[in-house]
Enzyme design. Structure first.
Site, short mmCIF file in Angstrom:
data_model
loop_
_atom_site.label_atom_id
_atom_site.label_comp_id
_atom_site.label_asym_id
_atom_site.label_seq_id
_atom_site.Cartn_x
_atom_site.Cartn_y
_atom_site.Cartn_z
N GLN A 102 0.83 -1.20 0.00
CA GLN A 102 0.00 0.00 0.00
C GLN A 102 0.87 1.26 0.00
O GLN A 102 1.69 1.46 0.90
CB GLN A 102 -0.94 0.07 1.20
N TYR A 170 -6.27 10.98 4.41
CA TYR A 170 -4.86 11.17 4.02
C TYR A 170 -4.79 11.85 2.64
O TYR A 170 -5.83 12.20 2.06
CB TYR A 170 -4.12 9.84 4.09
N ARG A 218 -8.04 2.26 -2.60
CA ARG A 218 -8.77 2.23 -1.32
C ARG A 218 -9.30 3.63 -0.99
O ARG A 218 -8.55 4.61 -0.94
CB ARG A 218 -7.84 1.76 -0.20
N GLY A 330 -8.84 -7.51 9.54
CA GLY A 330 -7.78 -6.76 10.22
C GLY A 330 -7.51 -7.29 11.61
O GLY A 330 -6.68 -8.17 11.83
N ARG A 331 -8.27 -6.77 12.57
CA ARG A 331 -7.97 -7.06 13.98
C ARG A 331 -7.99 -8.54 14.32
O ARG A 331 -7.17 -9.00 15.12
CB ARG A 331 -8.94 -6.26 14.87
#
Ligand code: PHB
Length: 364
Positions: A102, A170, A218, A330-331
């Site tokens: 990424q 971002y 993304r 993810g987690r």
């Protein structure tokens, strides 16, 4: 039973994933000097060995000091750095997985602690307060080229795909979001104008990597600073937002959702998630994400309610309904590198979830 359908290969361009599970990109700050060490290779290897079909790396700083802070976030330039990524790629491939890198530029969300001036569309932060400086119009082509050169490097050293971070407030998302993009030079204003620079980045990357190399894009409604942030208020705007990226050469869209089961536009459809809408309005392959596999309740920041995460059969239903092609986890993968294998083996019911000891050792 239908979870078996997730264990079928998925191909896009030159990439073939052995199954439909991706590891979601998650910041680690564990690469001193920007160099991913042997421990980083081992961290990703364990998830590939655990059955993940596609690792999407943590955000990687573009090789420009303004792109990111702190320096423990890995980068993508220099012999030591590229050798480090080579170890990651080899380790993942040896376990039968694939890996996308990424590319990340933090824009005005960059911390100023080291004195480097952050850059962004307009030199304002997510709250409209002055921060850093606005990029000049004539700086934009070289910035797009930095993405392109980095993607070419990624391809050269063996990454299977590249993902562009245009989410969570971002840099590229700062162009998309009205609140952080106040430009009047053709790169701000209308929704179409706000997509212009990120779409130029996609086109530059496409030019650099050739026609078959997968580009994942993304994006998100929510921002790190504002979970209610939004760049598309209805399906029509979503279509308008995404069309330029499809046109510029994106292969896969990765809408970041905090919860995979939340309806994106309840007035238009009481169930369809942002992943489902993304697929519907673009026809491109889509990666869903968001709290998959979490077994414990967590508090909703918005409403102060306790939310019970949806059981996996909700995810299966969304897959059956054609809302997505791949799901990122993810987690759950931080806590248990073997989560995908465990799911396949029907062991997840027996897995009692968060064990601090297991989770701490798994983080390494
Ligand atoms: C984070 O480090 O918290 C982070 C990084 C990149 C994102 C979102 C969150 O896109």
């Amino acid at each position: 039973m239908a979870i078996d359908d997730f264990f079928t290969p998925f191909s896009v361009g030159s990439l073939t994933m052995p199954n439909r599970f991706a590891m979601a990109p998650m910041t680690r700050e564990a690469s001193p000097g920007g160099i991913p060490g042997a421990d980083v290779a081992e961290y990703y290897r364990r998830r590939a060995a655990g059955g993940v079909g596609l690792i999407i790396t943590e955000g990687v700083r573009l090789p420009d000091p303004a792109a990111g802070y702190p320096t423990t976030i890995p980068t993508l330039a220099g012999d030591d750095v590229l050798a480090g990524w080579g170890r990651v790629i080899d380790a993942v491939h040896t376990e039968g997985g694939t890996v996308a890198v990424q590319l990340w530029h933090q824009g005005v969300q960059r911390d100023e602690a080291d004195g480097v001036v952050p850059v962004g569309p307009s030199g304002v932060d997510a709250f409209g307060a002055p921060k850093g400086r606005a990029l000049a119009t004539d700086e934009l082509p070289q910035l797009a080229q930095l993405y392109a050169d980095s993607a070419a490097t990624a391809r050269e050293i063996g990454f299977d795909a590249v993902e562009l971070n245009s989410c969570h407030g971002y840099l590229l998302d700062q162009f998309l979001w009205e609140r952080t993009n106040l430009r009047s030079d053709g790169y701000g204003g209308s929704l179409a104008a706000r997509t212009r620079f990120p779409a130029e980045v996609v086109a530059a990357v496409r030019g650099a990597v050739g026609p078959d190399y997968p580009i994942i894009f993304r994006f998100s409604q929510w921002k790190i600073t504002d979970y209610t942030g939004s760049i598309a208020d209805d399906p029509t705007q979503l279509q308008e937002l995404l069309a330029p990226f499809v046109e510029a050469g994106v292969d896969v869209l990765h809408p970041s959702m905090r919860r995979h089961y939340t309806p994106a536009f309840p007035d238009a459809d009481p169930e369809r998630s942002l992943a489902g809408w993304t697929k519907k309005v673009t026809g491109l392959p889509v990666i869903a994400v968001g709290s998959v596999g979490l077994e414990t309740s967590f508090r909703s920041e918005e409403h102060g309610q306790v939310i019970q995460p949806a059981p996996l059969d909700r995810l299966v239903k969304q897959f059956e309904a054609g809302e997505f092609d791949v799901v990122a986890v993810g987690r759950a993968l931080l806590a248990d590198p073997g989560w995908v294998h465990r799911l396949r083996n029907g062991e997840l019911d027996a897995f009692t979830g968060y064990d601090p000891e297991v989770a701490l050792s798994a983080l390494r």
